[in-house]
Design an enzyme around this catalytic site. Sequence first.
Site, PDB file in Angstrom:
ATOM      1  N   HIS A 181      14.213 -38.213  -8.215  1.00  0.00           N
ATOM      2  CA  HIS A 181      13.729 -38.309  -6.839  1.00  0.00           C
ATOM      3  C   HIS A 181      12.352 -37.976  -6.809  1.00  0.00           C
ATOM      4  CE1 HIS A 181      17.534 -39.699  -5.472  1.00  0.00           C
ATOM      5  NE2 HIS A 181      17.980 -38.542  -5.922  1.00  0.00           N
ATOM      6  N   ASN A 193      -1.098   1.555   6.184  1.00  0.00           N
ATOM      7  CA  ASN A 193      -0.462   0.471   5.573  1.00  0.00           C
ATOM      8  C   ASN A 193      -0.230  -0.383   6.844  1.00  0.00           C
ATOM      9  OD1 ASN A 193      -0.434   1.826   3.332  1.00  0.00           O
ATOM     10  ND2 ASN A 193       1.760   2.225   3.540  1.00  0.00           N
ATOM     11  N   GLY A 194      -0.060  -1.751   6.460  1.00  0.00           N
ATOM     12  CA  GLY A 194       0.107  -3.048   7.242  1.00  0.00           C
ATOM     13  C   GLY A 194      -1.029  -3.514   7.731  1.00  0.00           C
ATOM     14  N   TRP A 222      -3.547  -2.486  -1.188  1.00  0.00           N
ATOM     15  CA  TRP A 222      -3.584  -3.887  -1.504  1.00  0.00           C
ATOM     16  C   TRP A 222      -4.345  -4.838  -0.302  1.00  0.00           C
ATOM     17  CZ3 TRP A 222      -1.210  -8.465   0.399  1.00  0.00           C
ATOM     18  CH2 TRP A 222      -0.773  -9.411  -0.615  1.00  0.00           C
ATOM     19  N   LYS A 250       5.298  -4.882  -4.562  1.00  0.00           N
ATOM     20  CA  LYS A 250       6.719  -4.613  -4.587  1.00  0.00           C
ATOM     21  C   LYS A 250       7.343  -4.846  -3.184  1.00  0.00           C
ATOM     22  CE  LYS A 250      10.570  -3.696  -6.808  1.00  0.00           C
ATOM     23  NZ  LYS A 250      11.132  -4.920  -7.359  1.00  0.00           N
ATOM     24  N   GLU A 267      15.448 -19.268  -9.697  1.00  0.00           N
ATOM     25  CA  GLU A 267      15.056 -17.593  -9.767  1.00  0.00           C
ATOM     26  C   GLU A 267      14.435 -17.541 -11.322  1.00  0.00           C
ATOM     27  OE1 GLU A 267      14.781 -14.885  -8.616  1.00  0.00           O
ATOM     28  OE2 GLU A 267      15.171 -13.337 -10.356  1.00  0.00           O
ATOM     29  N   ARG A 288       4.018  -0.180  -6.382  1.00  0.00           N
ATOM     30  CA  ARG A 288       4.228  -1.040  -5.136  1.00  0.00           C
ATOM     31  C   ARG A 288       3.235  -2.272  -5.197  1.00  0.00           C
ATOM     32  NH1 ARG A 288       7.591   1.624  -1.825  1.00  0.00           N
ATOM     33  NH2 ARG A 288       6.831   0.233  -0.006  1.00  0.00           N
ATOM     34  N   GLU A 292       5.959 -15.335 -11.877  1.00  0.00           N
ATOM     35  CA  GLU A 292       5.270 -13.905 -11.534  1.00  0.00           C
ATOM     36  C   GLU A 292       4.630 -13.360 -12.656  1.00  0.00           C
ATOM     37  OE1 GLU A 292       9.244 -12.554  -9.694  1.00  0.00           O
ATOM     38  OE2 GLU A 292       7.873 -11.750  -8.233  1.00  0.00           O
ATOM     39  N   LYS A 315      10.619 -16.141 -11.669  1.00  0.00           N
ATOM     40  CA  LYS A 315      10.254 -14.899 -12.505  1.00  0.00           C
ATOM     41  C   LYS A 315       9.337 -15.102 -13.623  1.00  0.00           C
ATOM     42  CE  LYS A 315      12.324 -12.472 -10.929  1.00  0.00           C
ATOM     43  NZ  LYS A 315      12.823 -11.923 -10.087  1.00  0.00           N
ATOM     44  N   CYS A 347       0.872  -1.037   0.006  1.00  0.00           N
ATOM     45  CA  CYS A 347      -0.169   0.048  -0.106  1.00  0.00           C
ATOM     46  C   CYS A 347       0.821   1.458   0.069  1.00  0.00           C
ATOM     47  CB  CYS A 347      -0.895  -0.075   1.439  1.00  0.00           C
ATOM     48  SG  CYS A 347      -1.783  -1.619   1.712  1.00  0.00           S
TER      49      CYS A 347
HETATM   50  C1  F6R Z   1      10.573 -11.678  -7.185  1.00  0.00           C
HETATM   51  C2  F6R Z   1      10.367 -10.420  -6.115  1.00  0.00           C
HETATM   52  C3  F6R Z   1       9.918 -11.058  -4.648  1.00  0.00           C
HETATM   53  C4  F6R Z   1      10.922 -10.325  -3.839  1.00  0.00           C
HETATM   54  C5  F6R Z   1      10.550 -10.726  -2.290  1.00  0.00           C
HETATM   55  C6  F6R Z   1      11.595 -10.046  -1.404  1.00  0.00           C
HETATM   56  O1  F6R Z   1      10.869 -10.707  -8.338  1.00  0.00           O
HETATM   57  O2  F6R Z   1      10.409  -9.266  -6.499  1.00  0.00           O
HETATM   58  O3  F6R Z   1      10.064 -12.380  -4.650  1.00  0.00           O
HETATM   59  O4  F6R Z   1      12.079 -10.564  -4.095  1.00  0.00           O
HETATM   60  O5  F6R Z   1       9.248 -10.343  -2.005  1.00  0.00           O
HETATM   61  O6  F6R Z   1      11.397  -8.649  -1.486  1.00  0.00           O
HETATM   62  P1  F6R Z   1      12.817  -7.768  -1.025  1.00  0.00           P
HETATM   63  O7  F6R Z   1      13.824  -7.926  -1.520  1.00  0.00           O
HETATM   64  O8  F6R Z   1      12.254  -6.449  -0.956  1.00  0.00           O
HETATM   65  O9  F6R Z   1      12.723  -8.097   0.524  1.00  0.00           O
END
Ligand code: F6R
Length: 623
Positions: A516, A106-107, A78, A618, A493, A27, A500, A497, A2
């Site tokens: 396995h 927020n939160g 959010w 974000k 990774e 965000r 997401e 990606k 948020c």
């Molecule tokens: C993946 C992504 C999320 C963040 C995760 C941690 O592309 O963006 O998996 O990596 O939410 O976020 P930070 O690095 O801000 O603690």
Amino acid sequence: MCGIVGVVGNSKAIEIVTTGLSRLEYRGYDSAGVAALDEAGDLHTCKEVGKLAALLEKIPAFTKRVGATSTAIGHTRWATHGEPSVTNAHPHVGTMGPFTLAVVHNGIIENHTALRTKLSASGAKFVSATDTETLPFALAHALQQGAASPLAAVQQLLPTLHGNFALVAMAQGVPDELWGTRRGAPLCVGLGQGAANYLVSDPLALAGICERFMFLEDNDVVHVTPHTIEIFAAGERVVRPVQTLDLSADASGKQGFKHFMLKEIHEQPAVVARILSAHTHATTRLPALEFSPTIAASLASATAINIVACGTAYYAGMVGKYYLEQLARIPVNVDVASEFRYRNPPLVAGGVFIAISQSGETADTLAALEHAKAHGQTILVFTNSPHSSMARAADCTIPLLANREIAVASTKAFTAMVLNLLLFALQLGLQRNLLTAAAVQEVIQQLRELPTQLQEQLEHTVPIQSLANNLATMPGRSLLYLGRGLLAPMASEGAIKIKEISYLHAESYPSGEMKHGPIALVEPGLPVINLAASNDGLLEKTLSNLQEVAARRGEVILIADSAATSQLPANLQAIVITVPTVHPLLLPFSFSIPLQLLAYFTATAKGTDVDQPRNLAKSVTVE
Ligand code: F6R
């Protein structure tokens, strides 16, 4: 997650709030709203579900309704408690007797159910399903019960709230005053030029408006008017340092790229160059991360390191484990923060704890950090946000230097995490006399060639685009990513990606784990993306795994250097994406580009919202 924007003393208050909200769009949110006081001091709100554009359509009529105003607050929500809807969108308004307040938050208020029950018994008429709505009612109730001012009401309310949050309140009939508080979620004061001040969850909201900010500490309460900023901690007036920030690079837009994610992928050569210039010595060509004597002593005596992070940062941590164990021979445990924080793992006194976080605000990572701190660990934070909660809580911060990352899917911040961890491991290996200066200089020399190599990779994307087009239209919806050694976390990774942003289901495994269990998934046509290098000593094993996939008529996709691809058996049909041959420690960098671009092009071929994928935020400031 948020976003909060509050303005006092600026006649363009509504415009500044909505512009600020648009800067925080990245965000992640699913509704938005604004509240403002009109000239008579009456409170008006305007809210909408979905993208900010929907709210902005209503703003001209709202501005007309409110007339001249210099007091406004706004929010991008959010959803956590209650679906995304106009009713559940912030600001929330609560009236008790003659007192009406509006709050953005927020939160999470964890004890909202108890608060709701108590306030309902006192006559509060709730309309939403949110935890937030308890806040304006609680403040109005405190005033009704005799609190001397909204400031006193916030001060009374704060100790009764459970959870992590940041909130900003305004009161009907009280123009040009805002009140705020925070615990575990960011909130800062923007110092305006002239007779205006601001309260925001992220300084970016005020790019072009403010350069000077005060970051509030946990449990600070702030009262802001156009001319004054009063901050209280435990009832006492305190002063927080003023930080001057240059937000121009952060607010520089897409610069001709279709998406922020593509722009950020293309920024990686520059990010690598920037980190090498800041964190290596120009003449000795050795790593030059700066540590105070106390931190240096803790690192010198460390017998084990705990790394904690979430998501992509966790995979960077897995790469970091490999580096630290190989180069500095320190045993490293890497944990997902949400597990670490509740597992109460035994922590040796004097141990070193590393949190990795792009935002520096991820709730689980922050909580894990606080746990480690309470258990006497030396806290290092690798973060892209040097003013974040984690940076403030750390004993030492290693800035990632990636500049602001806007796209939800992390790309350049991941690369910056991995590079800084590599330099950190090289520095420790050198200090522990495990590596010679010449060996370290050789790696750094190779790193210096990386920006050019990455740039070349970014200019040759046709095979990746054509693979992405196939994946976007394939009949099944699942993919497997496999890799060994340093390429095992890279497989994870790659999988996160593509999940997401393209919403394809992707699993990742260390290649050796295939037989396995996951091999049961392989059926004709299942795309299996294998990562392989010719120079990490693991190629033979990886090629055997390819054969196992091919034997079951899975679609073999190989991302590898040309020396590795040349060893493919002649009868094995595979789609091949070639990466340059690099030093074995640099594999995460050369593999990042095709993995990121594959996710990006698959998502664009599917037409998803690349920069703001569904359900994601974000900065994950709630559990
Ligand atoms: C993946 C992504 C999320 C963040 C995760 C941690 O592309 O963006 O998996 O990596 O939410 O976020 P930070 O690095 O801000 O603690």
